[in-house]
Structure formats: structure tokens, C-alpha cells
Design an enzyme around this catalytic site. Structure first.
Site, PDB file in Angstrom:
ATOM      1  N   HIS A 182      -0.778 -11.202  -4.847  1.00 48.06           N
ATOM      2  CA  HIS A 182       0.616 -10.792  -4.663  1.00 48.06           C
ATOM      3  C   HIS A 182       1.592 -11.788  -5.282  1.00 48.06           C
ATOM      4  CE1 HIS A 182      -0.847  -7.619  -2.129  1.00 48.06           C
ATOM      5  NE2 HIS A 182      -1.397  -8.476  -1.291  1.00 48.06           N
ATOM      6  N   ASP A 236      -3.180  -3.092  -5.200  1.00 46.63           N
ATOM      7  CA  ASP A 236      -2.117  -4.058  -4.898  1.00 46.63           C
ATOM      8  C   ASP A 236      -1.184  -4.256  -6.091  1.00 46.63           C
ATOM      9  OD1 ASP A 236      -2.918  -4.494  -2.290  1.00 46.63           O
ATOM     10  OD2 ASP A 236      -4.026  -6.332  -2.741  1.00 46.63           O
ATOM     11  N   HIS A 280       0.823  -1.209   0.000  1.00 46.31           N
ATOM     12  CA  HIS A 280       0.000   0.000   0.000  1.00 46.31           C
ATOM     13  C   HIS A 280       0.858   1.261   0.000  1.00 46.31           C
ATOM     14  CE1 HIS A 280      -3.310  -2.623   2.071  1.00 46.31           C
ATOM     15  NE2 HIS A 280      -3.080  -2.960   0.819  1.00 46.31           N
ATOM     16  N   HIS A 296      -9.280  -2.323  -5.062  1.00 48.12           N
ATOM     17  CA  HIS A 296      -8.188  -2.624  -4.136  1.00 48.12           C
ATOM     18  C   HIS A 296      -7.206  -3.617  -4.758  1.00 48.12           C
ATOM     19  CE1 HIS A 296      -5.949  -2.894  -0.461  1.00 48.12           C
ATOM     20  NE2 HIS A 296      -5.857  -4.191  -0.693  1.00 48.12           N
TER      21      HIS A 296
END
EC number: 3.5.1.108
Length: 315
Positions: free
Chosen positions: A273, A250, A87, A246
Site C-alpha cells: 500500500h 490491492d 477492497h 490479492h
């Protein structure tokens, strides 16, 4: 200068002054102090564990864990780890910050409200200054793709210099469902459409995550919690498609670990991720898929070049 600028307008940038905050780590649950500090041109983004006296460059090949966050580790010092970097990395990228030292007295970046917006606020309060050096840009020259089951991520040459992204997700929880978003990510578009999107989880997963030592600091103050068709947060969502936005946040933070801005188109479906990091590793492993523009090969923050497999012919 803003972030996500065309190649011919990018200059290196740092903060005008230091600024800090105190918060809780999402997964560790530990109280941690974060201070963002100015740095000289060529430093890159470096996380500094002040409690250990060890620096960790914000770089894709220092990623050691991708379970529900992106975590970095110092080379040769496995005890020096920084978790949940994505973030703050997204906020730095969106602000065009190329050089900064991030001091932390613990193993995780504070989660704050679960988005990048509080980090943008800190950067805005500190102010920014352009440095007398061109900022390097990684130009993607041909398609690079990573698949994992139904999920995939890919980078393609940009239609015009800059960064474009298209992201889609598909969750069984009816409050989330299938969502997609496509943006040309200028600094303004990142701020207006991505930065305030919060991390999220399913209510049914919380007990399992905590049993695994994760989400120890999670709460309705720093994450959206979904239970079937319900959003349990009293204030609800910030926008109907906050979930996919969101996930795009990421992506911005994870790809910022390339060490330089990307001029590319990103397309992803059900990615996280782990896939984001695998995509960078696949990109740098293919020397014909990219080139550097206006700069050296990405550095590790202490003057060491990337591994030989990642070093390109210069533009």
C-alpha cells in the site's frame, strides 16, 4: 458500462439504488455498517462517517496510513478516518462506478471475506446506471517509477487504451514463495481472475500485529493464514497463485484513489500500500507524465480541485 473500458467508451456511472451490509473491521475488530448509495455525476467516491457527520473523499492525497491497509483521513479532522478502503475501491473500479457515497458508522470498511468479491455482489444486487457525463481518464504519457530496496512500482504508457498490470511477489514462506501474474484488466478479467483473491498473513506475525493494535478482527473466515509450507484455512486456497492476485487487487484499489481511471501499464515487484500511494504522488507531481482525457482534474467530492501541484494542462 463495465470498468477498465477504453477511453472513448467511458461514461460516469453510479448505483441504481442503495445497498448495505454489516461486518467486522479487520484491524479495529469493530462491528460496522456499510451502505453504498447513488450519487450525482461529479461527486466521485466519497466515504461518509455517519457517526461523525464528516465526508472523506476517496483520493490519494487523503491517505494517512498504509500499515497493512490503506486508510484515509478528512482534511482538518484527524478523528475522521476510514481504514481498509482498498477492497471496496477495487470493486467500484472494476464495476466502472465513478460516483457513489459510502456511509460507514465506524472507522473501517468491513473486511467481509477478505477479498473484493462480496462488494461486487452488493454492486450487482443494487444495479448500476450510466450518467449523462463522460468519465475522466488519466492517460500516463511517460514512465514514473518508485523504488524502495528490492521493491518497486512503475506506471508506463499503455500499449492500447485501458489498464494492464504485471505483479510479482517473493515471500520466504514456502506456501507462498515467488509468484507473478500479468493481466489486461477488463471488467471481466478483474471479476474472473482478481476479485475473489483474499488477503493473507503469516502465522508467526499474528501476535505481533495484535500487540500493535492491528488484525483485531482477523480470522480464518477473512484472511489466508500461512505457516511455512502450510495454509491453515480448512478450505485451502481458491487458486494456487491467490497471494499475488490479492496483491494485484490491492493495486487496483489503491490506484483507484487517483480520482479517475488510469490508462496505463502498471509493473510492480514486492509492492504494498505504501509504494502504491507513493506512485500516485510521484505521478501527479510530474505534470509532464500524464494528462486528463474527457473530464476535469480529479475532484475531492465536494467541488474542490486537487492541489495545484497535481493539476495538469487539460487534454
Amino acid at each position: 458500462m463495465d470498468g477498465f473500458l477504453p477511453i472513448d467508451r467511458r461514461r460516469r456511472k453510479t448505483l441504481k439504488t442503495a445497498i448495505g451490509c454489516v461486518g467486522v473491521g479487520l484491524h479495529s475488530g469493530r462491528r460496522v455498517t456499510l451502505t453504498l448509495r447513488p450519487a450525482e455525476a461529479g461527486t466521485g467516491i466519497v466515504f461518509r462517517r455517519t457517526d461523525l457527520g464528516i465526508d472523506i473523499p476517496a483520493r490519494f492525497d487523503r491517505v494517512v496510513d498504509t500499515r497493512l491497509c490503506t486508510a484515509l483521513v478528512a482534511e482538518g479532522a484527524p478523528q475522521a478516518r476510514i481504514g481498509t478502503v482498498e477492497h471496496v475501491m477495487a470493486a467500484l473500479a472494476g464495476s466502472g462506478i465513478t460516483d457513489a457515497i459510502l456511509d460507514l458508522d465506524g472507522p473501517e470498511v468491513p473486511i467481509l471475506d477478505g477479498s473484493a468479491a462480496p462488494f461486487l455482489f452488493l454492486i450487482d444486487c443494487a444495479g448500476t446506471v450510466s450518467l449523462d457525463a463522460p468519465a475522466p481518464v488519466i492517460e500516463v504519457l511517460r514512465r514514473v517509477r518508485v523504488d524502495e530496496g528490492e521493491a518497486f512500482v512503475e506506471l508506463l504508457p499503455a500499449h492500447v487504451p485501458g489498464f494492464e498490470a504485471a505483479m510479482s511477489i517473493d515471500f520466504p514462506a514456502t506456501a507462498i514463495g515467488s509468484q507473478q501474474v500479468s493481466l489486461r484488466l477488463s471488467s471481466a478479467a478483474f471479476r474472473a481472475g482478481v476479485a475473489d483473491a483474499r488477503t493473507f498473513t503469516l502465522a508467526e506475525d499474528i501476535a505481533r500485529l495484535r500487540a500493535a493494535g492491528l488484525a483485531q478482527g482477523g480470522s480464518l473466515d477473512n484472511a489466508i493464514v500461512v505457516d511455512g509450507p502450510l495454509v491453515l484455512n480448512p478450505g485451502g486456497l481458491r487458486r494456487p497463485d491467490e497471494f499475488v492476485r490479492h496483491k494485484l487487487l490491492d493495486v487496483v484499489g489503491d490506484l483507484a484513489l487517483a480520482g479517475a481511471a488510469l490508462s496505463a501499464r502498471f509493473v510492480g515487484h514486492r509492492s504494498g500500500h505504501a509504494l502504491n500511494n507513493k506512485l500516485l504522488r510521484a505521478l501527479f507531481a510530474d505534470l509532464g507524465a500524464w494528462r486528463m482525457v474527457d473530464g476535469e482534474v480529479p475532484m475531492d467530492g465536494v467541488g474542490t480541485r486537487l492541489p495545484a501541484a497535481a493539476a495538469p494542462a487539460m487534454a
